[in-house]
Scaffold this motif. Structure first.
Motif, PDB file in Angstrom:
ATOM      1  N   LYS A  79      82.532  93.187  16.387  1.00  0.00           N
ATOM      2  CA  LYS A  79      83.836  93.120  15.731  1.00  0.00           C
ATOM      3  C   LYS A  79      83.686  92.898  14.225  1.00  0.00           C
ATOM      4  O   LYS A  79      84.370  93.534  13.417  1.00  0.00           O
ATOM      5  CB  LYS A  79      84.666  91.986  16.344  1.00  0.00           C
ATOM      6  CG  LYS A  79      86.093  91.941  15.843  1.00  0.00           C
ATOM      7  CD  LYS A  79      86.866  90.776  16.438  1.00  0.00           C
ATOM      8  CE  LYS A  79      87.085  90.947  17.921  1.00  0.00           C
ATOM      9  NZ  LYS A  79      87.948  89.869  18.476  1.00  0.00           N
ATOM     10  N   LYS A 111      82.688  96.003  12.665  1.00  0.00           N
ATOM     11  CA  LYS A 111      83.598  97.105  13.001  1.00  0.00           C
ATOM     12  C   LYS A 111      82.868  98.234  13.718  1.00  0.00           C
ATOM     13  O   LYS A 111      83.025  99.416  13.401  1.00  0.00           O
ATOM     14  CB  LYS A 111      84.301  97.623  11.744  1.00  0.00           C
ATOM     15  CG  LYS A 111      85.248  96.603  11.114  1.00  0.00           C
ATOM     16  CD  LYS A 111      86.059  97.218  10.007  1.00  0.00           C
ATOM     17  CE  LYS A 111      86.994  96.192   9.372  1.00  0.00           C
ATOM     18  NZ  LYS A 111      87.978  95.650  10.308  1.00  0.00           N
ATOM     19  N   ASP A 169      85.926  99.697  16.123  1.00  0.00           N
ATOM     20  CA  ASP A 169      85.875 100.487  14.899  1.00  0.00           C
ATOM     21  C   ASP A 169      87.222 100.953  14.381  1.00  0.00           C
ATOM     22  O   ASP A 169      87.341 101.291  13.221  1.00  0.00           O
ATOM     23  CB  ASP A 169      84.942 101.701  15.094  1.00  0.00           C
ATOM     24  CG  ASP A 169      85.308 102.528  16.322  1.00  0.00           C
ATOM     25  OD1 ASP A 169      85.748 101.941  17.319  1.00  0.00           O
ATOM     26  OD2 ASP A 169      85.122 103.746  16.276  1.00  0.00           O
ATOM     27  N   LYS A 211      92.575  97.541  12.995  1.00  0.00           N
ATOM     28  CA  LYS A 211      92.892  97.254  11.588  1.00  0.00           C
ATOM     29  C   LYS A 211      93.253  95.792  11.410  1.00  0.00           C
ATOM     30  O   LYS A 211      93.766  95.177  12.311  1.00  0.00           O
ATOM     31  CB  LYS A 211      94.041  98.141  11.113  1.00  0.00           C
ATOM     32  CG  LYS A 211      93.664  99.612  11.163  1.00  0.00           C
ATOM     33  CD  LYS A 211      94.790 100.465  10.663  1.00  0.00           C
ATOM     34  CE  LYS A 211      94.438 101.929  10.735  1.00  0.00           C
ATOM     35  NZ  LYS A 211      95.516 102.802  10.248  1.00  0.00           N
TER      36      LYS A 211
END
Length: 237
Positions: free
Chosen positions: A226, A229, A234, A237
């Protein structure tokens, strides 16, 4: 034309699409692609329908998964996500059934999206406003992908946007898309991303299939994935 049904529907973060009749408690396009695959009869199990992902979601929501079957856990995760979203939006949850709360959360999210897009909400029914917001978002994404929107029904455009985005991502990852069904392309995209994530997390990939690697990423390396990402985080947001 194949009919697209999105369970708990589409507010896909990468595509930015708001659902017509429900609200998404998910935060990743990949979940929606697998629901799309199920509804089109492909029957391919995806990473985001795996037990590992379900247990990860439960843990993130402080839900005890011990002794619960997948359907029970899935229901609890879904309800917890809606309650979480309601609290973030200051929607009252006390004494409300899940369906009622989900509907309120969806309506609030649609209003927020309408405000962001300068769409007038006054005097419009929730379904009408949601459709207008979704249509504008789809057209915007279609333009980004050089897809013509002229004369196309919303459902047709939605499908074309999703499938084009899937093929674009495959191309970026070096996957050959020629002559392949979109679901096969999507599956390859996931497998490549799982392997890439595992390698970046220094997981030993020898003799392990993508499902095993995905399980290991979520079980032992979720926080690091995490933070970096990496798949499956990935697109969050």
């Amino acid at each position: 034309m194949r009919k697209i049904l999105f369970i708990l529907a589409v507010m896909m973060l990468s595509l930015g699409i708001v659902a017509l009749n429900s609200v998404s408690a998910d935060s990743n396009d990949e979940v929606k692609s697998e629901e799309k695959a199920d509804n089109e009869g492909h029957g391919k199990a995806g990473f985001f329908k795996s037990e590992a992902f379900l247990k990860y979601q439960a843990e993130e929501l402080d839900i005890d998964a011990e002794g619960k079957d997948a359907e029970t856990l899935k229901k609890e995760v879904k309800e917890a996500k809606i309650e979480q979203m309601a609290e973030e939006m200051n929607v009252e949850t006390e004494g409300k059934e899940f369906k009622e709360l989900a509907k309120e959360v969806h309506r609030q999210k649609v209003k927020e999206k309408a405000d962001e897009m300068d769409i007038e909400a006054e005097g419009k029914e929730p379904e009408e406003l949601a459709k207008e917001v979704k249509e504008e978002q789809l057209k915007k994404r279609a333009n980004e992908l050089a897809i013509s929107t002229e004369g196309k029904e919303l459902e047709t455009l939605q499908e074309e946007v999703f499938e084009t985005a899937t093929k674009f991502e495959a191309t970026v990852l070096g996957i050959d898309t020629e002559g392949k069904e979109w679901i096969d392309i999507h599956q390859e995209v996931q497998e490549v991303k799982v392997k890439q994530a595992a390698e970046q997390l220094r997981i030993n990939t020898k003799d392990k299939d993508p499902e095993q690697l995905f399980d290991e990423i979520l079980t032992d390396h979720a926080d690091q994935a995490k933070k970096q990402k990496l798949f499956p985080f990935d697109k969050i947001k």
